[in-house]
Scaffold this active site. Structure first.
Site, mmCIF file in Angstrom:
data_model
loop_
_atom_site.group_PDB
_atom_site.id
_atom_site.type_symbol
_atom_site.label_atom_id
_atom_site.label_comp_id
_atom_site.label_asym_id
_atom_site.label_seq_id
_atom_site.Cartn_x
_atom_site.Cartn_y
_atom_site.Cartn_z
ATOM 1 N N GLU A 74 -0.991 -8.516 -1.363
ATOM 2 C CA GLU A 74 -1.957 -8.353 -1.822
ATOM 3 C C GLU A 74 -2.900 -7.277 -0.711
ATOM 4 O OE1 GLU A 74 -4.718 -11.411 -3.351
ATOM 5 O OE2 GLU A 74 -2.685 -12.833 -3.938
ATOM 6 N N ARG B 61 8.968 -32.575 24.285
ATOM 7 C CA ARG B 61 10.105 -31.812 25.138
ATOM 8 C C ARG B 61 9.874 -31.855 26.559
ATOM 9 N NH1 ARG B 61 15.256 -30.081 25.229
ATOM 10 N NH2 ARG B 61 15.493 -28.045 26.490
ATOM 11 N N GLU C 176 -2.617 -2.626 7.105
ATOM 12 C CA GLU C 176 -3.135 -1.326 7.418
ATOM 13 C C GLU C 176 -4.026 -0.784 5.966
ATOM 14 O OE1 GLU C 176 0.136 -2.158 7.297
ATOM 15 O OE2 GLU C 176 0.612 -1.524 9.383
ATOM 16 N N ILE D 296 7.122 -9.180 -8.290
ATOM 17 C CA ILE D 296 6.258 -9.887 -8.969
ATOM 18 C C ILE D 296 6.451 -11.530 -8.747
ATOM 19 C CG2 ILE D 296 5.376 -10.365 -11.241
ATOM 20 C CD1 ILE D 296 4.950 -7.530 -9.821
ATOM 21 N N THR D 297 5.695 -12.001 -8.071
ATOM 22 C CA THR D 297 5.728 -13.472 -8.281
ATOM 23 C C THR D 297 5.643 -14.013 -9.510
ATOM 24 O OG1 THR D 297 4.431 -13.467 -5.923
ATOM 25 C CG2 THR D 297 4.444 -15.683 -6.901
ATOM 26 N N SER E 206 1.206 0.211 -1.985
ATOM 27 C CA SER E 206 -0.265 0.700 -1.473
ATOM 28 C C SER E 206 -1.041 1.462 -2.473
ATOM 29 C CB SER E 206 -0.056 1.021 -0.040
ATOM 30 O OG SER E 206 0.531 0.206 0.913
HETATM 31 C C1 LIG Z 1 6.855 -11.894 -1.609
HETATM 32 C C2 LIG Z 1 5.975 -10.828 -2.236
HETATM 33 C C3 LIG Z 1 5.422 -11.216 -3.389
HETATM 34 C C4 LIG Z 1 4.549 -10.299 -3.964
HETATM 35 N N1 LIG Z 1 3.851 -10.640 -5.015
HETATM 36 C C5 LIG Z 1 3.230 -9.512 -5.984
HETATM 37 C C6 LIG Z 1 2.896 -9.964 -7.152
HETATM 38 O O1 LIG Z 1 2.678 -11.021 -7.659
HETATM 39 N N2 LIG Z 1 2.141 -8.796 -8.138
HETATM 40 C C7 LIG Z 1 2.241 -7.562 -7.462
HETATM 41 O O2 LIG Z 1 1.669 -6.727 -8.206
HETATM 42 N N3 LIG Z 1 2.690 -7.241 -6.379
HETATM 43 C C8 LIG Z 1 3.257 -8.186 -5.492
HETATM 44 N N4 LIG Z 1 3.801 -7.885 -4.251
HETATM 45 C C9 LIG Z 1 4.002 -6.489 -3.891
HETATM 46 C C10 LIG Z 1 2.662 -6.168 -2.640
HETATM 47 O O3 LIG Z 1 1.473 -6.438 -2.892
HETATM 48 C C11 LIG Z 1 3.332 -5.117 -2.113
HETATM 49 O O4 LIG Z 1 4.670 -5.193 -1.203
HETATM 50 C C12 LIG Z 1 2.114 -4.274 -1.035
HETATM 51 O O5 LIG Z 1 0.985 -4.136 -1.773
HETATM 52 C C13 LIG Z 1 2.697 -3.198 -0.057
HETATM 53 O O6 LIG Z 1 3.338 -2.409 -1.142
HETATM 54 P P1 LIG Z 1 4.730 -1.650 -0.746
HETATM 55 O O7 LIG Z 1 5.775 -2.720 -0.694
HETATM 56 O O8 LIG Z 1 5.203 -0.622 -2.013
HETATM 57 O O9 LIG Z 1 4.646 -1.028 0.696
HETATM 58 P P2 LIG Z 1 4.020 0.534 0.901
HETATM 59 O O10 LIG Z 1 3.037 0.897 0.137
HETATM 60 O O11 LIG Z 1 5.286 1.583 0.588
HETATM 61 O O12 LIG Z 1 3.942 0.589 2.392
HETATM 62 C C14 LIG Z 1 4.889 0.724 3.354
HETATM 63 C C15 LIG Z 1 4.077 0.802 4.780
HETATM 64 O O13 LIG Z 1 3.303 2.002 4.876
HETATM 65 C C16 LIG Z 1 1.938 1.687 5.187
HETATM 66 N N5 LIG Z 1 1.038 2.599 4.419
HETATM 67 C C17 LIG Z 1 0.943 2.954 2.925
HETATM 68 N N6 LIG Z 1 -0.135 3.608 2.654
HETATM 69 C C18 LIG Z 1 -0.809 3.707 3.833
HETATM 70 C C19 LIG Z 1 -2.243 4.289 4.269
HETATM 71 N N7 LIG Z 1 -2.835 5.196 3.496
HETATM 72 N N8 LIG Z 1 -2.440 4.284 5.371
HETATM 73 C C20 LIG Z 1 -1.744 3.587 6.564
HETATM 74 N N9 LIG Z 1 -0.691 2.923 6.061
HETATM 75 C C21 LIG Z 1 -0.267 3.052 5.001
HETATM 76 C C22 LIG Z 1 1.803 0.274 4.429
HETATM 77 O O14 LIG Z 1 0.625 -0.505 5.364
HETATM 78 C C23 LIG Z 1 2.863 -0.366 5.020
HETATM 79 O O15 LIG Z 1 3.188 -0.651 6.608
HETATM 80 C C24 LIG Z 1 4.534 -9.070 -3.514
HETATM 81 C C25 LIG Z 1 5.438 -8.679 -2.508
HETATM 82 C C26 LIG Z 1 6.096 -9.303 -1.769
HETATM 83 C C27 LIG Z 1 6.937 -9.070 -0.606
#
Ligand SMILES: Cc1cc2nc3c(=O)[nH]c(=O)nc-3n(C[C@H](O)[C@H](O)[C@H](O)COP(=O)(O)OP(=O)(O)OC[C@H]3O[C@@H](n4cnc5c(N)ncnc54)[C@H](O)[C@@H]3O)c2cc1C
Length: 380
Positions: free
Chosen positions: A363, A268, A367, A157-158, A132
Protein backbone atom coordinates in the site's frame (compact mmCIF):
# COMPACT_ATOMS: atom_id res chain seq x y z
CA UNK A 1 -9.49 14.79 20.57
CA UNK A 2 -10.53 11.95 22.89
CA UNK A 3 -8.39 8.91 22.13
CA UNK A 4 -9.58 6.80 25.07
CA UNK A 5 -11.47 3.63 24.17
CA UNK A 6 -15.11 3.24 25.14
CA UNK A 7 -16.30 0.21 27.14
CA UNK A 8 -17.66 -1.29 23.91
CA UNK A 9 -14.28 -0.85 22.24
CA UNK A 10 -12.48 -2.47 25.17
CA UNK A 11 -14.92 -5.37 24.96
CA UNK A 12 -14.33 -5.58 21.20
CA UNK A 13 -10.57 -5.77 21.81
CA UNK A 14 -11.00 -8.54 24.39
CA UNK A 15 -13.28 -10.59 22.18
CA UNK A 16 -11.04 -10.38 19.07
CA UNK A 17 -8.00 -11.15 21.25
CA UNK A 18 -9.69 -14.24 22.67
CA UNK A 19 -10.71 -15.36 19.19
CA UNK A 20 -7.16 -14.88 17.84
CA UNK A 21 -5.65 -16.74 20.80
CA UNK A 22 -7.97 -19.75 20.50
CA UNK A 23 -8.72 -20.02 16.77
CA UNK A 24 -5.52 -18.68 15.19
CA UNK A 25 -2.53 -18.98 17.57
CA UNK A 26 -2.45 -22.84 17.56
CA UNK A 27 -2.09 -22.88 13.73
CA UNK A 28 0.27 -19.96 13.09
CA UNK A 29 3.44 -21.94 12.55
CA UNK A 30 1.83 -24.70 10.51
CA UNK A 31 0.08 -22.22 8.15
CA UNK A 32 3.30 -20.24 7.74
CA UNK A 33 5.44 -23.26 6.93
CA UNK A 34 2.92 -24.73 4.48
CA UNK A 35 2.06 -21.29 2.99
CA UNK A 36 -1.50 -22.38 3.70
CA UNK A 37 -4.17 -19.75 3.11
CA UNK A 38 -6.67 -20.57 5.90
CA UNK A 39 -9.92 -20.31 3.93
CA UNK A 40 -11.47 -22.52 6.64
CA UNK A 41 -11.13 -19.52 9.00
CA UNK A 42 -13.26 -17.22 6.82
CA UNK A 43 -16.69 -18.36 8.15
CA UNK A 44 -15.44 -17.77 11.72
CA UNK A 45 -14.14 -14.31 10.82
CA UNK A 46 -17.49 -13.62 9.14
CA UNK A 47 -19.42 -14.77 12.22
CA UNK A 48 -17.55 -12.13 14.24
CA UNK A 49 -18.39 -9.48 11.64
CA UNK A 50 -14.75 -9.14 10.59
CA UNK A 51 -15.39 -9.45 6.85
CA UNK A 52 -17.51 -6.30 6.76
CA UNK A 53 -16.19 -4.32 9.69
CA UNK A 54 -16.95 -0.77 8.56
CA UNK A 55 -19.74 -1.35 6.05
CA UNK A 56 -23.28 -0.34 7.00
CA UNK A 57 -25.51 -3.06 8.40
CA UNK A 58 -27.90 -2.45 5.49
CA UNK A 59 -25.19 -3.84 3.21
CA UNK A 60 -24.44 -6.85 5.38
CA UNK A 61 -21.64 -5.16 7.33
CA UNK A 62 -21.03 -4.65 11.04
CA UNK A 63 -21.36 -0.86 10.96
CA UNK A 64 -18.28 -0.33 13.10
CA UNK A 65 -16.12 2.80 13.15
CA UNK A 66 -12.63 3.26 11.70
CA UNK A 67 -11.19 3.14 15.23
CA UNK A 68 -13.03 -0.17 15.83
CA UNK A 69 -11.54 -1.39 12.55
CA UNK A 70 -8.04 -0.56 13.84
CA UNK A 71 -8.69 -2.50 17.04
CA UNK A 72 -9.79 -5.58 15.06
CA UNK A 73 -6.81 -5.51 12.67
CA UNK A 74 -4.38 -4.85 15.55
CA UNK A 75 -5.61 -7.83 17.55
CA UNK A 76 -5.40 -10.20 14.57
CA UNK A 77 -1.89 -8.94 13.69
CA UNK A 78 -0.71 -9.38 17.29
CA UNK A 79 -1.16 -13.12 16.78
CA UNK A 80 -0.87 -13.65 13.00
CA UNK A 81 -0.05 -10.72 10.70
CA UNK A 82 -0.95 -12.86 7.66
CA UNK A 83 -4.55 -13.20 8.77
CA UNK A 84 -4.67 -9.48 9.53
CA UNK A 85 -3.30 -8.73 6.05
CA UNK A 86 -6.00 -10.82 4.40
CA UNK A 87 -8.75 -9.20 6.47
CA UNK A 88 -7.32 -5.73 5.76
CA UNK A 89 -7.01 -6.35 2.00
CA UNK A 90 -10.56 -7.74 1.81
CA UNK A 91 -12.15 -4.97 3.89
CA UNK A 92 -9.88 -2.03 3.15
CA UNK A 93 -9.18 -2.43 -0.57
CA UNK A 94 -11.52 -4.59 -2.68
CA UNK A 95 -14.75 -4.27 -0.68
CA UNK A 96 -14.01 -0.67 0.35
CA UNK A 97 -13.59 0.42 -3.29
CA UNK A 98 -17.09 -0.93 -4.07
CA UNK A 99 -18.54 0.62 -0.89
CA UNK A 100 -17.02 4.01 -1.66
CA UNK A 101 -17.68 4.27 -5.39
CA UNK A 102 -20.21 1.57 -6.34
CA UNK A 103 -23.74 2.22 -7.52
CA UNK A 104 -26.65 0.98 -5.41
CA UNK A 105 -26.98 -2.07 -7.71
CA UNK A 106 -23.25 -2.84 -7.45
CA UNK A 107 -23.38 -2.59 -3.67
CA UNK A 108 -26.38 -4.96 -3.52
CA UNK A 109 -24.79 -7.46 -5.93
CA UNK A 110 -21.16 -7.38 -4.81
CA UNK A 111 -20.68 -5.58 -1.49
CA UNK A 112 -23.38 -7.47 0.44
CA UNK A 113 -21.88 -10.97 -0.09
CA UNK A 114 -18.38 -9.58 0.60
CA UNK A 115 -19.44 -7.83 3.82
CA UNK A 116 -21.23 -10.98 5.00
CA UNK A 117 -18.07 -12.98 4.30
CA UNK A 118 -19.80 -15.22 1.76
CA UNK A 119 -17.26 -14.02 -0.79
CA UNK A 120 -13.66 -12.83 -0.66
CA UNK A 121 -12.41 -9.59 -2.26
CA UNK A 122 -9.20 -8.83 -4.17
CA UNK A 123 -7.91 -5.52 -5.51
CA UNK A 124 -5.62 -5.20 -8.50
CA UNK A 125 -3.53 -2.09 -9.02
CA UNK A 126 0.12 -3.23 -9.11
CA UNK A 127 1.69 -4.69 -12.26
CA UNK A 128 5.06 -6.26 -12.94
CA UNK A 129 6.38 -3.00 -14.43
CA UNK A 130 4.38 -0.53 -12.33
CA UNK A 131 4.37 -0.57 -8.54
CA UNK A 132 5.06 2.78 -6.91
CA UNK A 133 4.36 4.44 -10.27
CA UNK A 134 0.99 2.71 -10.45
CA UNK A 135 -0.42 5.06 -13.08
CA UNK A 136 2.09 3.63 -15.58
CA UNK A 137 0.02 0.43 -15.74
CA UNK A 138 -0.34 -1.42 -19.04
CA UNK A 139 -3.51 -3.40 -18.41
CA UNK A 140 -6.16 -1.89 -20.66
CA UNK A 141 -9.93 -2.09 -21.07
CA UNK A 142 -11.58 -1.38 -24.40
CA UNK A 143 -15.27 -0.75 -24.80
CA UNK A 144 -16.83 -3.18 -27.27
CA UNK A 145 -20.60 -3.24 -27.79
CA UNK A 146 -22.34 -4.01 -24.49
CA UNK A 147 -19.17 -4.65 -22.52
CA UNK A 148 -15.54 -3.92 -21.71
CA UNK A 149 -12.74 -6.23 -22.80
CA UNK A 150 -9.76 -6.32 -20.41
CA UNK A 151 -6.25 -7.45 -21.36
CA UNK A 152 -3.13 -7.43 -19.22
CA UNK A 153 -1.94 -8.77 -15.88
CA UNK A 154 -1.59 -7.73 -12.24
CA UNK A 155 1.24 -8.61 -9.87
CA UNK A 156 1.36 -9.33 -6.11
CA UNK A 157 -2.40 -9.49 -5.69
CA UNK A 158 -3.62 -10.51 -2.24
CA UNK A 159 -6.28 -13.21 -2.91
CA UNK A 160 -5.44 -13.29 -6.63
CA UNK A 161 -6.22 -17.01 -6.52
CA UNK A 162 -8.87 -17.27 -3.75
CA UNK A 163 -10.64 -13.97 -4.36
CA UNK A 164 -14.22 -14.21 -5.67
CA UNK A 165 -14.70 -10.55 -6.56
CA UNK A 166 -11.85 -8.44 -7.83
CA UNK A 167 -11.67 -4.72 -8.41
CA UNK A 168 -9.16 -4.14 -11.20
CA UNK A 169 -7.73 -0.88 -12.50
CA UNK A 170 -7.17 -0.59 -16.26
CA UNK A 171 -6.33 2.10 -18.78
CA UNK A 172 -9.38 3.19 -20.77
CA UNK A 173 -7.83 6.25 -22.45
CA UNK A 174 -4.05 6.29 -22.61
CA UNK A 175 -3.94 9.89 -23.85
CA UNK A 176 -5.35 11.15 -20.53
CA UNK A 177 -2.62 9.78 -18.23
CA UNK A 178 -3.87 9.03 -14.72
CA UNK A 179 -7.27 10.49 -15.68
CA UNK A 180 -7.58 7.77 -18.29
CA UNK A 181 -7.69 4.89 -15.80
CA UNK A 182 -10.95 3.21 -14.76
CA UNK A 183 -11.94 0.54 -12.25
CA UNK A 184 -13.90 -2.61 -13.04
CA UNK A 185 -15.48 -5.40 -11.03
CA UNK A 186 -14.51 -8.86 -12.25
CA UNK A 187 -15.84 -12.07 -10.74
CA UNK A 188 -13.93 -15.31 -10.45
CA UNK A 189 -14.99 -17.67 -13.22
CA UNK A 190 -15.34 -14.91 -15.83
CA UNK A 191 -13.77 -16.31 -19.03
CA UNK A 192 -10.35 -14.78 -19.66
CA UNK A 193 -9.69 -14.07 -15.94
CA UNK A 194 -7.18 -16.53 -14.47
CA UNK A 195 -4.76 -16.59 -11.56
CA UNK A 196 -1.09 -16.81 -12.53
CA UNK A 197 1.91 -17.69 -10.39
CA UNK A 198 1.41 -17.91 -6.62
CA UNK A 199 4.26 -16.06 -4.88
CA UNK A 200 6.64 -17.90 -2.52
CA UNK A 201 7.15 -15.22 0.12
CA UNK A 202 9.60 -14.19 2.85
CA UNK A 203 6.76 -13.48 5.26
CA UNK A 204 2.99 -13.12 5.40
CA UNK A 205 3.07 -16.63 4.00
CA UNK A 206 -0.46 -17.56 5.08
CA UNK A 207 -1.87 -14.61 3.13
CA UNK A 208 -2.12 -15.70 -0.48
CA UNK A 209 -0.44 -13.45 -3.07
CA UNK A 210 -0.64 -14.22 -6.79
CA UNK A 211 -0.38 -12.81 -10.26
CA UNK A 212 -3.66 -12.49 -12.17
CA UNK A 213 -4.01 -12.57 -15.92
CA UNK A 214 -6.67 -11.02 -18.16
CA UNK A 215 -6.94 -12.34 -21.70
CA UNK A 216 -9.86 -10.90 -23.63
CA UNK A 217 -11.80 -10.90 -20.39
CA UNK A 218 -15.24 -9.45 -21.13
CA UNK A 219 -17.31 -7.80 -18.42
CA UNK A 220 -20.69 -6.04 -18.84
CA UNK A 221 -20.83 -2.23 -19.05
CA UNK A 222 -22.49 -2.34 -15.63
CA UNK A 223 -19.21 -3.56 -14.11
CA UNK A 224 -17.48 -0.19 -14.57
CA UNK A 225 -16.90 0.93 -10.96
CA UNK A 226 -17.08 4.68 -10.43
CA UNK A 227 -16.93 7.06 -13.34
CA UNK A 228 -14.92 6.26 -16.45
CA UNK A 229 -11.47 7.89 -16.08
CA UNK A 230 -11.79 8.27 -12.28
CA UNK A 231 -10.33 4.87 -11.34
CA UNK A 232 -6.91 6.18 -10.34
CA UNK A 233 -8.24 9.20 -8.46
CA UNK A 234 -10.61 6.91 -6.57
CA UNK A 235 -7.73 4.52 -5.90
CA UNK A 236 -5.87 7.27 -4.03
CA UNK A 237 -8.91 7.75 -1.79
CA UNK A 238 -9.17 3.99 -1.19
CA UNK A 239 -5.48 3.99 -0.23
CA UNK A 240 -5.96 6.90 2.20
CA UNK A 241 -8.29 4.65 4.17
CA UNK A 242 -6.40 1.41 3.47
CA UNK A 243 -3.18 2.82 4.90
CA UNK A 244 -4.86 3.31 8.28
CA UNK A 245 -5.43 -0.45 8.21
CA UNK A 246 -1.77 -1.19 7.44
CA UNK A 247 -0.77 1.20 10.24
CA UNK A 248 -3.03 -0.75 12.63
CA UNK A 249 -1.57 -4.01 11.34
CA UNK A 250 1.91 -2.67 12.07
CA UNK A 251 0.93 -1.61 15.60
CA UNK A 252 -0.55 -5.04 16.32
CA UNK A 253 2.46 -6.85 14.86
CA UNK A 254 4.83 -4.67 16.90
CA UNK A 255 2.77 -5.34 20.02
CA UNK A 256 2.98 -9.10 19.41
CA UNK A 257 6.75 -8.96 18.85
CA UNK A 258 7.20 -6.77 21.95
CA UNK A 259 5.12 -9.02 24.20
CA UNK A 260 6.96 -12.14 23.04
CA UNK A 261 10.32 -10.46 23.79
CA UNK A 262 9.13 -9.09 27.15
CA UNK A 263 7.84 -12.49 28.29
CA UNK A 264 11.02 -14.22 27.15
CA UNK A 265 13.19 -11.66 28.93
CA UNK A 266 11.75 -12.66 32.29
CA UNK A 267 12.10 -16.40 31.70
CA UNK A 268 15.56 -16.53 30.16
CA UNK A 269 18.35 -16.38 32.74
CA UNK A 270 22.00 -15.51 32.11
CA UNK A 271 24.61 -14.65 34.74
CA UNK A 272 22.17 -15.99 37.34
CA UNK A 273 19.38 -13.51 36.63
CA UNK A 274 16.59 -12.92 34.09
CA UNK A 275 17.95 -11.03 31.08
CA UNK A 276 15.00 -8.63 31.59
CA UNK A 277 16.83 -7.23 34.60
CA UNK A 278 19.77 -6.02 32.46
CA UNK A 279 19.61 -2.33 31.70
CA UNK A 280 20.23 -2.59 27.95
CA UNK A 281 17.45 -5.18 27.53
CA UNK A 282 15.06 -3.06 29.63
CA UNK A 283 15.90 -0.03 27.49
CA UNK A 284 14.99 -1.93 24.30
CA UNK A 285 11.67 -3.04 25.82
CA UNK A 286 10.84 0.43 27.15
CA UNK A 287 11.75 2.19 23.89
CA UNK A 288 9.66 -0.22 21.86
CA UNK A 289 6.66 0.06 24.21
CA UNK A 290 6.88 3.86 23.91
CA UNK A 291 7.16 3.84 20.11
CA UNK A 292 4.26 1.38 19.81
CA UNK A 293 2.05 3.65 21.91
CA UNK A 294 3.00 6.66 19.77
CA UNK A 295 2.22 4.71 16.59
CA UNK A 296 -1.12 3.59 18.04
CA UNK A 297 -2.07 7.20 18.80
CA UNK A 298 -1.13 8.38 15.29
CA UNK A 299 -3.17 5.52 13.84
CA UNK A 300 -6.25 6.19 15.99
CA UNK A 301 -6.00 9.89 15.20
CA UNK A 302 -6.14 9.17 11.46
CA UNK A 303 -9.04 6.77 12.10
CA UNK A 304 -10.95 9.34 14.18
CA UNK A 305 -10.55 11.95 11.44
CA UNK A 306 -11.86 9.40 8.94
CA UNK A 307 -14.83 8.75 11.23
CA UNK A 308 -15.48 12.50 11.23
CA UNK A 309 -15.60 12.38 7.43
CA UNK A 310 -12.37 14.33 6.96
CA UNK A 311 -9.75 13.73 4.30
CA UNK A 312 -6.79 11.88 5.87
CA UNK A 313 -4.14 11.76 3.12
CA UNK A 314 -1.50 13.29 5.42
CA UNK A 315 -2.52 11.56 8.65
CA UNK A 316 -2.88 8.13 7.00
CA UNK A 317 0.54 8.38 5.36
CA UNK A 318 2.17 9.54 8.61
CA UNK A 319 0.54 6.75 10.61
CA UNK A 320 1.48 4.11 8.03
CA UNK A 321 5.06 5.36 7.69
CA UNK A 322 5.74 5.63 11.40
CA UNK A 323 3.89 2.49 12.52
CA UNK A 324 5.50 0.27 9.88
CA UNK A 325 9.01 1.55 10.60
CA UNK A 326 8.72 1.19 14.38
CA UNK A 327 7.26 -2.29 13.84
CA UNK A 328 10.40 -3.27 11.90
CA UNK A 329 12.43 -2.01 14.87
CA UNK A 330 10.30 -3.86 17.44
CA UNK A 331 10.58 -7.11 15.48
CA UNK A 332 14.33 -6.78 15.07
CA UNK A 333 14.78 -6.04 18.78
CA UNK A 334 12.51 -9.01 19.48
CA UNK A 335 14.92 -11.32 17.67
CA UNK A 336 17.90 -9.72 19.44
CA UNK A 337 16.35 -10.16 22.88
CA UNK A 338 15.74 -13.84 22.11
CA UNK A 339 19.42 -14.27 21.13
CA UNK A 340 19.94 -17.56 19.24
CA UNK A 341 16.35 -18.57 20.04
CA UNK A 342 15.23 -15.57 18.01
CA UNK A 343 16.82 -17.16 14.98
CA UNK A 344 14.89 -20.43 15.11
CA UNK A 345 11.28 -21.27 14.44
CA UNK A 346 10.45 -22.61 17.92
CA UNK A 347 9.77 -19.02 19.04
CA UNK A 348 7.51 -16.44 17.34
CA UNK A 349 10.23 -13.75 17.09
CA UNK A 350 11.66 -14.86 13.73
CA UNK A 351 8.21 -14.92 12.09
CA UNK A 352 7.39 -11.37 13.20
CA UNK A 353 10.78 -10.34 11.79
CA UNK A 354 9.90 -11.90 8.42
CA UNK A 355 6.27 -10.74 8.31
CA UNK A 356 6.97 -7.15 9.27
CA UNK A 357 8.87 -6.20 6.12
CA UNK A 358 5.66 -6.18 4.12
CA UNK A 359 4.37 -3.26 6.18
CA UNK A 360 7.00 -0.85 4.80
CA UNK A 361 6.25 -2.02 1.23
CA UNK A 362 2.52 -2.78 0.72
CA UNK A 363 0.00 0.00 0.00
CA UNK A 364 2.90 2.31 -0.81
CA UNK A 365 6.49 1.94 0.36
CA UNK A 366 8.01 4.12 3.09
CA UNK A 367 9.68 6.18 0.37
CA UNK A 368 6.32 6.80 -1.26
CA UNK A 369 4.71 7.70 2.11
CA UNK A 370 7.44 10.32 2.50
CA UNK A 371 6.59 11.70 -0.97
CA UNK A 372 2.90 11.86 -0.03
CA UNK A 373 3.68 13.61 3.26
CA UNK A 374 6.08 16.03 1.55
CA UNK A 375 3.40 16.95 -1.01
CA UNK A 376 1.01 17.77 1.84
CA UNK A 377 3.50 19.61 4.04
CA UNK A 378 6.08 21.26 1.84
CA UNK A 379 5.63 23.77 -0.93
CA UNK A 380 6.58 22.46 -4.45
C1 LIG B 1 2.59 -9.47 0.09
C2 LIG B 1 2.17 -8.37 -0.85
C3 LIG B 1 0.82 -8.12 -1.03
C4 LIG B 1 0.41 -7.14 -1.94
N1 LIG B 1 -0.94 -6.98 -2.20
C5 LIG B 1 -1.32 -6.15 -3.20
C6 LIG B 1 -2.69 -6.09 -3.61
O1 LIG B 1 -3.56 -6.77 -3.04
N2 LIG B 1 -3.02 -5.29 -4.66
C7 LIG B 1 -2.09 -4.53 -5.31
O2 LIG B 1 -2.46 -3.83 -6.26
N3 LIG B 1 -0.77 -4.56 -4.94
C8 LIG B 1 -0.37 -5.36 -3.91
N4 LIG B 1 0.96 -5.42 -3.55
C9 LIG B 1 1.93 -4.61 -4.28
C10 LIG B 1 2.55 -3.47 -3.45
O3 LIG B 1 1.62 -2.46 -3.24
C11 LIG B 1 3.80 -3.01 -4.22
O4 LIG B 1 4.77 -4.05 -4.09
C12 LIG B 1 4.35 -1.70 -3.71
O5 LIG B 1 3.48 -0.65 -4.01
C13 LIG B 1 5.74 -1.39 -4.29
O6 LIG B 1 5.79 -1.54 -5.68
P1 LIG B 1 6.98 -2.41 -6.34
O7 LIG B 1 7.00 -3.71 -5.61
O8 LIG B 1 6.75 -2.46 -7.80
O9 LIG B 1 8.28 -1.62 -6.00
P2 LIG B 1 8.95 -0.43 -6.86
O10 LIG B 1 7.89 0.61 -7.14
O11 LIG B 1 9.68 -0.99 -8.00
O12 LIG B 1 9.96 0.18 -5.81
C14 LIG B 1 11.27 -0.35 -5.61
C15 LIG B 1 12.00 0.59 -4.66
O13 LIG B 1 12.13 1.89 -5.28
C16 LIG B 1 11.58 2.87 -4.42
N5 LIG B 1 10.98 3.95 -5.21
C17 LIG B 1 10.11 3.85 -6.25
N6 LIG B 1 9.76 5.07 -6.68
C18 LIG B 1 10.39 5.97 -5.89
C19 LIG B 1 10.43 7.39 -5.83
N7 LIG B 1 9.72 8.16 -6.65
N8 LIG B 1 11.21 7.97 -4.88
C20 LIG B 1 11.95 7.24 -4.02
N9 LIG B 1 11.94 5.87 -4.03
C21 LIG B 1 11.18 5.25 -4.96
C22 LIG B 1 10.55 2.13 -3.60
O14 LIG B 1 10.22 2.84 -2.40
C23 LIG B 1 11.25 0.82 -3.35
O15 LIG B 1 12.15 0.95 -2.29
C24 LIG B 1 1.38 -6.37 -2.62
C25 LIG B 1 2.75 -6.60 -2.39
C26 LIG B 1 3.14 -7.59 -1.52
C27 LIG B 1 4.61 -7.84 -1.34
Amino acid sequence: MDLSLSEDQQLLRRSIREFAETEIRPHVREWDEAQHFPSELLPKLAALGLMGIQFPEGYGGSGMSAVDYCICIEELARVDPSVALSVAAHNGLGAAHIAMFGTEDQKRSYLVPLAKGEKLAAWGLTEAQSGSDAAAMRTAAVRQGDGWVINGSKQFITHGRYGDTMVVMAVTDRSKGNRGISAFIVERGTPGFEPGKKEDKLGMRASETSEVIFENCRVPLANLLGEEGQGFINTLQVLDAGRIGIAALSVGLAQGAYEAARDYAFVRKQFGQPIGTFQSIRAKLVDNATRIEAARLLTYRAAELKDEGQRTTLESAMAKLYASEIAVRASEDGVQIHGGYGFVKDYPAEKFFRDVKLTTIGEGTSEIQRLVIARQLLAS
